[in-house]
Every structure is written in structure tokens, then in C-alpha cells.
Write a protein that holds these residues in place. Structure first.
Motif, PDB file in Angstrom:
ATOM      1  N   THR A 190      81.663   1.410  77.675  1.00 44.66           N
ATOM      2  CA  THR A 190      81.585   2.126  78.944  1.00 44.66           C
ATOM      3  C   THR A 190      80.300   2.934  79.023  1.00 44.66           C
ATOM      4  OG1 THR A 190      84.001   2.271  79.107  1.00 44.66           O
ATOM      5  CG2 THR A 190      82.712   3.845  80.405  1.00 44.66           C
ATOM      6  N   LEU A 191      79.952   3.617  77.917  1.00 46.69           N
ATOM      7  CA  LEU A 191      78.722   4.399  77.881  1.00 46.69           C
ATOM      8  C   LEU A 191      77.505   3.500  78.030  1.00 46.69           C
ATOM      9  CD1 LEU A 191      77.211   7.032  77.479  1.00 46.69           C
ATOM     10  CD2 LEU A 191      77.397   6.693  75.002  1.00 46.69           C
ATOM     11  N   ALA A 192      77.522   2.354  77.352  1.00 48.26           N
ATOM     12  CA  ALA A 192      76.401   1.417  77.455  1.00 48.26           C
ATOM     13  C   ALA A 192      76.241   0.917  78.888  1.00 48.26           C
ATOM     14  CB  ALA A 192      76.610   0.245  76.506  1.00 48.26           C
ATOM     15  N   ASP A 193      77.355   0.625  79.543  1.00 53.46           N
ATOM     16  CA  ASP A 193      77.303   0.172  80.935  1.00 53.46           C
ATOM     17  C   ASP A 193      76.745   1.264  81.849  1.00 53.46           C
ATOM     18  OD1 ASP A 193      78.347  -2.249  80.204  1.00 53.46           O
ATOM     19  OD2 ASP A 193      80.400  -1.771  80.806  1.00 53.46           O
ATOM     20  N   GLN A 194      77.164   2.502  81.583  1.00 52.04           N
ATOM     21  CA  GLN A 194      76.677   3.620  82.393  1.00 52.04           C
ATOM     22  C   GLN A 194      75.178   3.829  82.204  1.00 52.04           C
ATOM     23  OE1 GLN A 194      79.251   6.760  80.993  1.00 52.04           O
ATOM     24  NE2 GLN A 194      80.827   6.320  82.516  1.00 52.04           N
ATOM     25  N   LEU A 195      74.721   3.715  80.944  1.00 51.53           N
ATOM     26  CA  LEU A 195      73.291   3.875  80.672  1.00 51.53           C
ATOM     27  C   LEU A 195      72.477   2.754  81.316  1.00 51.53           C
ATOM     28  CD1 LEU A 195      73.395   4.952  76.918  1.00 51.53           C
ATOM     29  CD2 LEU A 195      72.843   6.389  78.893  1.00 51.53           C
ATOM     30  N   GLN A 196      73.014   1.527  81.266  1.00 51.71           N
ATOM     31  CA  GLN A 196      72.313   0.407  81.882  1.00 51.71           C
ATOM     32  C   GLN A 196      72.239   0.583  83.389  1.00 51.71           C
ATOM     33  OE1 GLN A 196      70.799  -2.241  80.161  1.00 51.71           O
ATOM     34  NE2 GLN A 196      69.873  -2.424  82.197  1.00 51.71           N
ATOM     35  N   LEU A 197      73.325   1.061  83.990  1.00 53.49           N
ATOM     36  CA  LEU A 197      73.339   1.308  85.430  1.00 53.49           C
ATOM     37  C   LEU A 197      72.324   2.384  85.796  1.00 53.49           C
ATOM     38  CD1 LEU A 197      74.617   0.809  88.207  1.00 53.49           C
ATOM     39  CD2 LEU A 197      76.337   2.532  87.633  1.00 53.49           C
ATOM     40  N   ALA A 198      72.269   3.449  84.978  1.00 52.30           N
ATOM     41  CA  ALA A 198      71.306   4.520  85.246  1.00 52.30           C
ATOM     42  C   ALA A 198      69.878   4.002  85.132  1.00 52.30           C
ATOM     43  CB  ALA A 198      71.535   5.671  84.265  1.00 52.30           C
ATOM     44  N   LEU A 199      69.623   3.148  84.131  1.00 55.06           N
ATOM     45  CA  LEU A 199      68.288   2.584  83.966  1.00 55.06           C
ATOM     46  C   LEU A 199      67.921   1.701  85.143  1.00 55.06           C
ATOM     47  CD1 LEU A 199      65.775   2.060  82.275  1.00 55.06           C
ATOM     48  CD2 LEU A 199      67.024   0.229  81.097  1.00 55.06           C
ATOM     49  N   ASN A 200      68.854   0.847  85.563  1.00 53.87           N
ATOM     50  CA  ASN A 200      68.591  -0.030  86.707  1.00 53.87           C
ATOM     51  C   ASN A 200      68.316   0.777  87.969  1.00 53.87           C
ATOM     52  OD1 ASN A 200      69.074  -2.181  85.013  1.00 53.87           O
ATOM     53  ND2 ASN A 200      71.154  -2.544  85.734  1.00 53.87           N
TER      54      ASN A 200
ATOM     55  N   ARG B   3      67.110   3.811  88.090  1.00 56.75           N
ATOM     56  CA  ARG B   3      65.806   4.460  87.962  1.00 56.75           C
ATOM     57  C   ARG B   3      64.681   3.499  88.292  1.00 56.75           C
ATOM     58  NH1 ARG B   3      64.577   9.387  88.718  1.00 56.75           N
ATOM     59  NH2 ARG B   3      62.551   8.736  89.515  1.00 56.75           N
ATOM     60  N   VAL B   4      64.803   2.255  87.844  1.00 59.45           N
ATOM     61  CA  VAL B   4      63.771   1.249  88.114  1.00 59.45           C
ATOM     62  C   VAL B   4      63.643   1.003  89.607  1.00 59.45           C
ATOM     63  CG1 VAL B   4      63.200  -1.196  87.862  1.00 59.45           C
ATOM     64  CG2 VAL B   4      63.955   0.112  85.868  1.00 59.45           C
ATOM     65  N   VAL B   5      64.785   0.865  90.292  1.00 59.04           N
ATOM     66  CA  VAL B   5      64.772   0.611  91.742  1.00 59.04           C
ATOM     67  C   VAL B   5      64.140   1.784  92.478  1.00 59.04           C
ATOM     68  CG1 VAL B   5      66.236   0.317  93.777  1.00 59.04           C
ATOM     69  CG2 VAL B   5      66.731  -0.957  91.699  1.00 59.04           C
ATOM     70  N   ILE B   6      64.488   3.009  92.077  1.00 61.14           N
ATOM     71  CA  ILE B   6      63.933   4.192  92.745  1.00 61.14           C
ATOM     72  C   ILE B   6      62.423   4.271  92.526  1.00 61.14           C
ATOM     73  CG2 ILE B   6      63.891   6.720  92.699  1.00 61.14           C
ATOM     74  CD1 ILE B   6      66.916   6.627  92.141  1.00 61.14           C
ATOM     75  N   GLU B   7      61.963   3.974  91.318  1.00 61.98           N
ATOM     76  CA  GLU B   7      60.527   4.008  91.045  1.00 61.98           C
ATOM     77  C   GLU B   7      59.784   2.964  91.879  1.00 61.98           C
ATOM     78  OE1 GLU B   7      58.749   6.141  89.298  1.00 61.98           O
ATOM     79  OE2 GLU B   7      60.574   7.295  88.909  1.00 61.98           O
ATOM     80  N   GLN B   8      60.401   1.793  92.041  1.00 62.93           N
ATOM     81  CA  GLN B   8      59.776   0.755  92.862  1.00 62.93           C
ATOM     82  C   GLN B   8      59.671   1.212  94.314  1.00 62.93           C
ATOM     83  OE1 GLN B   8      62.381  -2.567  92.130  1.00 62.93           O
ATOM     84  NE2 GLN B   8      61.110  -3.376  90.468  1.00 62.93           N
ATOM     85  N   ALA B   9      60.748   1.815  94.824  1.00 61.99           N
ATOM     86  CA  ALA B   9      60.733   2.296  96.207  1.00 61.99           C
ATOM     87  C   ALA B   9      59.703   3.411  96.393  1.00 61.99           C
ATOM     88  CB  ALA B   9      62.130   2.790  96.601  1.00 61.99           C
ATOM     89  N   LYS B  10      59.597   4.299  95.408  1.00 56.60           N
ATOM     90  CA  LYS B  10      58.596   5.365  95.476  1.00 56.60           C
ATOM     91  C   LYS B  10      57.189   4.782  95.575  1.00 56.60           C
ATOM     92  CE  LYS B  10      58.679   8.532  92.377  1.00 56.60           C
ATOM     93  NZ  LYS B  10      58.884   9.230  91.084  1.00 56.60           N
ATOM     94  N   GLY B  11      56.922   3.785  94.745  1.00 55.38           N
ATOM     95  CA  GLY B  11      55.598   3.168  94.761  1.00 55.38           C
ATOM     96  C   GLY B  11      55.280   2.517  96.102  1.00 55.38           C
ATOM     97  N   MET B  12      56.270   1.828  96.681  1.00 53.25           N
ATOM     98  CA  MET B  12      56.070   1.173  97.972  1.00 53.25           C
ATOM     99  C   MET B  12      55.814   2.190  99.071  1.00 53.25           C
ATOM    100  SD  MET B  12      58.989  -1.811  97.675  1.00 53.25           S
ATOM    101  CE  MET B  12      58.646  -2.457  99.330  1.00 53.25           C
ATOM    102  N   LEU B  13      56.578   3.294  99.066  1.00 55.33           N
ATOM    103  CA  LEU B  13      56.386   4.331 100.087  1.00 55.33           C
ATOM    104  C   LEU B  13      55.047   5.032  99.912  1.00 55.33           C
ATOM    105  CD1 LEU B  13      59.963   5.954 100.187  1.00 55.33           C
ATOM    106  CD2 LEU B  13      58.915   4.464 101.907  1.00 55.33           C
ATOM    107  N   ALA B  14      54.670   5.286  98.652  1.00 56.61           N
ATOM    108  CA  ALA B  14      53.391   5.960  98.394  1.00 56.61           C
ATOM    109  C   ALA B  14      52.220   5.131  98.923  1.00 56.61           C
ATOM    110  CB  ALA B  14      53.244   6.212  96.898  1.00 56.61           C
TER     111      ALA B  14
END
Length: 241
Positions: free
Chosen positions: A176-186, A188-199
Motif C-alpha cells: 500500500t505504501l509503495a502504491d501511494q509513493l508511486q502515485l505521488a511520484l506520478n 509530481r511528474v504530471v504537475i512538473e510537466q504542466a508547469k513547464g508548458m504554462l511557463a
């Protein structure tokens, strides 16, 4: 009559195999605990209660449909030797179900157990650490004589069963913890991509782009990661705020 050494080793090995089965199957492990307890103790029937630490549910299993029903009903009634041993962490040894004190103590459970032909019960808490998270209940006919050697063996079985359940619980929590960490990582990646596109699109710094994304999501009562995903796939275009 107690089991021979090789048979006992096979019982313990079966429990550990059930604990490590892929995918994890708690109900199968509980069934193995109940049947192992019945065999080791020479009981007529056995019930297992298990309360995972992650929620308020109580899982049950029994040797036979009648005992499975009794186990489920006992949890609903919040009474019986299993509930008592699990909540108190204290073993109940060779209790006479037919006695008046037992019928007063367990007004719903005792008559049902007697109607099924049982007259004696032993309940052992299952705990790899305090407090206990389960109980193994062993049932015998009226007038059954307590076998001290079998009781010593079944105490060992209860320890092994508790360890097996703890191993499975820890494995489940780790996944469960591993799944939660993977979800958090995924996320974060999506948010960083969106930030870059908006910037790039609006000539913003990464921090300003994230602030704009967050305010836009808050104004529309959306999750930031959901909005970020829509931006990365071209389904949303922030133009306001």
C-alpha cells in the motif's frame, strides 16, 4: 491424541505458505489457521477471528459452514470466546459452554454453540505484539477432557499463526505504501510537466506557473493533479487568473 513431529511441522509449513501466497489471500490463511488448530488440538471444530490494524473490520473463518456462520454472528453480537480473547488478550481454557455462567456470559453465542453439539471451548489470542489482533477458538464435545500436551502444541500454533498474519499484514502495508509513493511520484511528474508548458506558453517562471495552476484549480474546486493532466494532454488551457 496429538500430532507427530513431522505432521506438526507440515501444519506449520502450511501456515507459512498461506501467509506468503501470491497474490496475498488473507481468507485462505485464516482457513489454514482454523483447520490447523482443529487438527493440532484434536478439536471437533475451530474458528478464527482476525482484526486488521488498518481498519475496524473483523474477518472470520471456521471449519464448516455452521461454524463460519457462528463466527460471523459472534462478531455482530460482540460476544463469545473469540471476541473476548481478542479484545482482552487473555486465553480462555477449557470453558464449559453448558454451564449457567457461560450462558449468562454469552447469551447468544453459547446456546448456538450448544445447538451445534459443542460443550467445551478454548480460545487463544493471536498477537505478535500487544495488543492482540485475533483469536483462535477450538470447540469440543460436552465433557471433553483437556489434553495438556495438545494445549501446549496449540499455543505454539497460535504463535505461528499470529506471526503468519503479521507477516501478511506487513506485506500488505508495504505494498500500500509503495502504491501511494508511486502515485505521488506520478502526480509530481504530471504537475512538473504542466508547469513547464504554462511557463513556456505565458512567459512565466516555474514558481509563477505553479501558483497560477494552483489558483485556477482552487477557483474551480479541482485537484491540481487532475487539472495538470488535462493540460498535458491538451484538454484544458488556462487563460484566466
Amino acid at each position: 491424541m496429538t500430532l507427530q513431529g513431522e505432521e506438526l511441522a507440515a501444519v506449520f509449513a502450511r501456515l507459512m505458505r498461506a501467509a506468503s501466497r501470491e497474490p496475498l489471500d488473507t481468507q485462505m490463511l485464516l482457513a489454514a489457521c482454523a483447520e490447523s488448530g482443529r487438527r493440532v488440538y484434536g478439536a471437533r471444530g475451530a474458528i478464527v477471528q482476525y482484526a486488521p490494524l488498518c481498519d475496524n473490520s473483523v474477518r472470520t473463518e471456521g471449519t464448516g459452514s455452521a461454524l463460519r456462520t457462528l463466527a460471523t454472528d459472534a462478531v455482530a453480537w460482540k460476544e463469545g470466546p473469540g471476541c473476548e480473547a481478542r479484545s482482552s488478550g487473555v486465553a480462555l481454557i477449557n470453558v464449559d459452554i453448558t454451564s449457567r455462567p457461560a450462558r449468562v456470559r454469552w447469551p447468544s453465542w453459547a446456546p448456538r454453540a450448544m445447538a451445534l453439539g459443542f460443550g467445551r471451548v478454548t480460545a487463544l489470542p493471536l498477537a505478535s505484539s500487544s495488543p492482540s489482533f485475533g483469536a483462535l477458538v477450538l470447540l469440543g464435545p460436552p465433557g471433553a477432557v483437556l489434553d495438556e500436551e495438545a494445549l501446549a502444541l496449540v499455543r505454539s500454533l497460535a504463535e505461528v499463526a499470529a506471526h503468519a498474519l503479521a507477516l501478511q499484514r506487513h506485506a500488505c502495508e508495504s505494498r500500500t505504501l509503495a502504491d501511494q509513493l508511486q502515485l505521488a511520484l506520478n502526480s509530481r511528474v504530471v504537475i512538473e510537466q504542466a508547469k513547464g508548458m504554462l511557463a513556456m506558453r505565458y512567459g512565466l517562471t516555474p514558481d509563477d506557473a505553479f501558483d497560477r495552476l494552483r489558483r485556477y484549480a482552487r477557483a474551480r474546486r479541482r485537484k491540481v493533479v487532475e487539472l495538470a493532466h488535462e493540460i498535458t494532454v491538451g484538454r484544458d488551457d488556462i487563460q484566466s487568473l
